[in-house]
Design an enzyme around this catalytic site. Structure first.
Site, PDB file in Angstrom:
ATOM      1  N   GLY A 174       0.812  -1.221   0.000  1.00  0.00           N
ATOM      2  CA  GLY A 174       0.000   0.000   0.000  1.00  0.00           C
ATOM      3  C   GLY A 174       0.838   1.260   0.000  1.00  0.00           C
ATOM      4  O   GLY A 174       0.456   2.274   0.594  1.00  0.00           O
ATOM      5  N   ASP A 195       2.254  -1.729  -4.542  1.00  0.00           N
ATOM      6  CA  ASP A 195       0.851  -1.325  -4.516  1.00  0.00           C
ATOM      7  C   ASP A 195       0.186  -1.906  -5.755  1.00  0.00           C
ATOM      8  O   ASP A 195       0.866  -2.399  -6.664  1.00  0.00           O
ATOM      9  CB  ASP A 195       0.712   0.205  -4.499  1.00  0.00           C
ATOM     10  CG  ASP A 195      -0.569   0.661  -3.801  1.00  0.00           C
ATOM     11  OD1 ASP A 195      -1.651   0.139  -4.164  1.00  0.00           O
ATOM     12  OD2 ASP A 195      -0.502   1.517  -2.907  1.00  0.00           O
ATOM     13  N   ARG A 212      -1.413   0.038  -7.774  1.00  0.00           N
ATOM     14  CA  ARG A 212      -1.189   1.057  -8.797  1.00  0.00           C
ATOM     15  C   ARG A 212       0.187   1.687  -8.608  1.00  0.00           C
ATOM     16  O   ARG A 212       0.681   1.820  -7.490  1.00  0.00           O
ATOM     17  CB  ARG A 212      -2.273   2.130  -8.747  1.00  0.00           C
ATOM     18  CG  ARG A 212      -2.266   2.963  -7.479  1.00  0.00           C
ATOM     19  CD  ARG A 212      -3.462   3.908  -7.407  1.00  0.00           C
ATOM     20  NE  ARG A 212      -3.339   4.900  -6.362  1.00  0.00           N
ATOM     21  CZ  ARG A 212      -3.581   4.667  -5.081  1.00  0.00           C
ATOM     22  NH1 ARG A 212      -3.951   3.466  -4.683  1.00  0.00           N
ATOM     23  NH2 ARG A 212      -3.465   5.644  -4.190  1.00  0.00           N
ATOM     24  N   TYR A 258     -14.255  -1.088   8.887  1.00  0.00           N
ATOM     25  CA  TYR A 258     -12.830  -0.746   8.935  1.00  0.00           C
ATOM     26  C   TYR A 258     -12.309  -0.880  10.370  1.00  0.00           C
ATOM     27  O   TYR A 258     -11.277  -1.513  10.620  1.00  0.00           O
ATOM     28  CB  TYR A 258     -12.622   0.681   8.426  1.00  0.00           C
ATOM     29  CG  TYR A 258     -11.236   1.239   8.620  1.00  0.00           C
ATOM     30  CD1 TYR A 258     -10.164   0.777   7.861  1.00  0.00           C
ATOM     31  CD2 TYR A 258     -11.000   2.256   9.539  1.00  0.00           C
ATOM     32  CE1 TYR A 258      -8.889   1.305   8.028  1.00  0.00           C
ATOM     33  CE2 TYR A 258      -9.732   2.795   9.705  1.00  0.00           C
ATOM     34  CZ  TYR A 258      -8.681   2.311   8.948  1.00  0.00           C
ATOM     35  OH  TYR A 258      -7.429   2.844   9.120  1.00  0.00           O
ATOM     36  N   LYS A 267      -9.609  -3.534  12.010  1.00  0.00           N
ATOM     37  CA  LYS A 267      -8.407  -3.084  12.724  1.00  0.00           C
ATOM     38  C   LYS A 267      -8.340  -3.688  14.137  1.00  0.00           C
ATOM     39  O   LYS A 267      -7.268  -4.098  14.600  1.00  0.00           O
ATOM     40  CB  LYS A 267      -8.373  -1.558  12.794  1.00  0.00           C
ATOM     41  CG  LYS A 267      -8.069  -0.884  11.463  1.00  0.00           C
ATOM     42  CD  LYS A 267      -6.709  -1.296  10.920  1.00  0.00           C
ATOM     43  CE  LYS A 267      -6.345  -0.592   9.638  1.00  0.00           C
ATOM     44  NZ  LYS A 267      -5.061  -1.062   9.073  1.00  0.00           N
TER      45      LYS A 267
END
Length: 320
Positions: free
Chosen positions: A10, A36, A38, A141, A145
């Site tokens: 990431g 990543d 991208r 999310y 976590k």
């Protein structure tokens, strides 16, 4: 000490972009492997396209470069995650399981897992939220976590894998655009001001949340990872505090320079998320264990954000 070769997943995100550069400065450009889905066109260094949901792909990179540490930053954030809850859970957990397993199998020395204030829920003390508060998150999310924190501790207790973690507040930086979090207003508002645009805030004016300036967030991460192993007493995730403010206070600071800047307030679904989060954080354990101390307050943060974004947009105009 053997040479450290660090893998970042990431790496093209808000935090990863800056962290990769700081790690390059410390360990050498060739020793930081940024990955990543991208490509980051502005990144200078070793980059590999990587889908972290693919265990074999991660293992191939770990073996190819003889990786010794992994910073696992790949995740879907809070606001974006609520749009597709099940796929957010699948991605956030599968990628972390892959990192944990490849680290266990290939004896990675240290793993960094970013947690978040999103692990907290409505049943907490919202002022100076303690390290040991209940974790009943209101978003998928946050649920991922909280689960990740416990899996990190499990792998340390069961396998001796040195997993370290921070519960980040909202991270504010000029280096990249917001990535889909509930605290994103505190980044976007600066871009609008510098471009002489008005801003419509998705939170109420008095919604106080914990924040941290990017430089402090990166420094905290590196200080945690460099701390002696026997000093790490929290094996879930450390509370970490930078500063706390609300949108109206930030608007006031920006208006000291941009006097005509206007903010309107139109709360959306992110307001409910913010209402379940702390207003300020007690990070005594981080201060005690590895001497953490933030450097930025709201005025110094505002000054450096405006200065750097002005430079960025002026350069874009010159080069266009």
């Amino acid at each position: 000490m053997d040479k450290e070769i660090i893998l970042i997943t990431g790496s093209s995100g808000q935090l990863g972009t800056v962290l990769a550069e700081k790690l390059q400065e410390k360990y050498g450009v060739k020793n930081i492997i940024a990955t990543d889905l991208r490509v980051n066109p502005t990144f200078n260094g070793v980059f590999e396209t990587l889908d972290v949901t693919d265990f074999n792909a991660i293992e191939t990179i770990v073996l190819k470069y003889k990786i010794t540490q992994i910073y696992h930053l790949a995740a879907i954030l809070s606001a974006n995650g609520e749009k597709h809850p099940l796929s957010t859970w699948d991605l956030n957990m599968k990628t972390f399981f892959n990192v944990l397993e490849v680290s266990r199998i290939h004896k990675i020395s240290k793993v960094f897992f970013p947690s978040s204030i999103a692990v907290f829920g409505n049943n907490i003390e919202r002022l100076n939220t303690p390290q040991s508060s209940n974790l009943t998150p209101s978003t998928v999310y946050g649920i991922s976590k909280a689960a990740g924190e416990n899996w990190g501790k499990y792998y340390f207790d069961k396998y001796g894998l040195d997993v370290r973690s921070l519960r980040y507040p909202g991270v504010i930086g000029y280096q990249s655009l917001p990535g889909g979090g509930t605290t994103d207003y505190a980044v976007d508002i600066f871009h609008k001001a510098v471009n002489n645009e008005n801003y419509e805030c998705f939170l109420n004016a008095d919604t106080t949340l914990p924040m941290i300036y990017m430089d402090d967030a990166i420094r905290a991460t590196l200080e945690l990872m460099e701390a002696p192993k026997d000093k790490i007493t929290v094996r879930t995730s450390y509370n970490i505090s930078g500063l706390s403010f609300n949108p109206n206070q930030l608007e006031t600071c920006i208006k000291e320079k941009y006097t005509d800047f206007k903010v309107t307030y139109s709360p959306d679904f992110r307001q409910e998320i913010a209402n379940s989060w702390p207003m300020s954080i007690d990070d005594l354990d981080a201060r005690k264990d590895w001497q953490w101390k933030p450097k930025f307050n709201i005025r110094s943060l505002t000054k450096v954000m405006l200065k750097n974004l002005e430079l960025k947009y002026n350069n874009n105009l010159i080069n266009s």
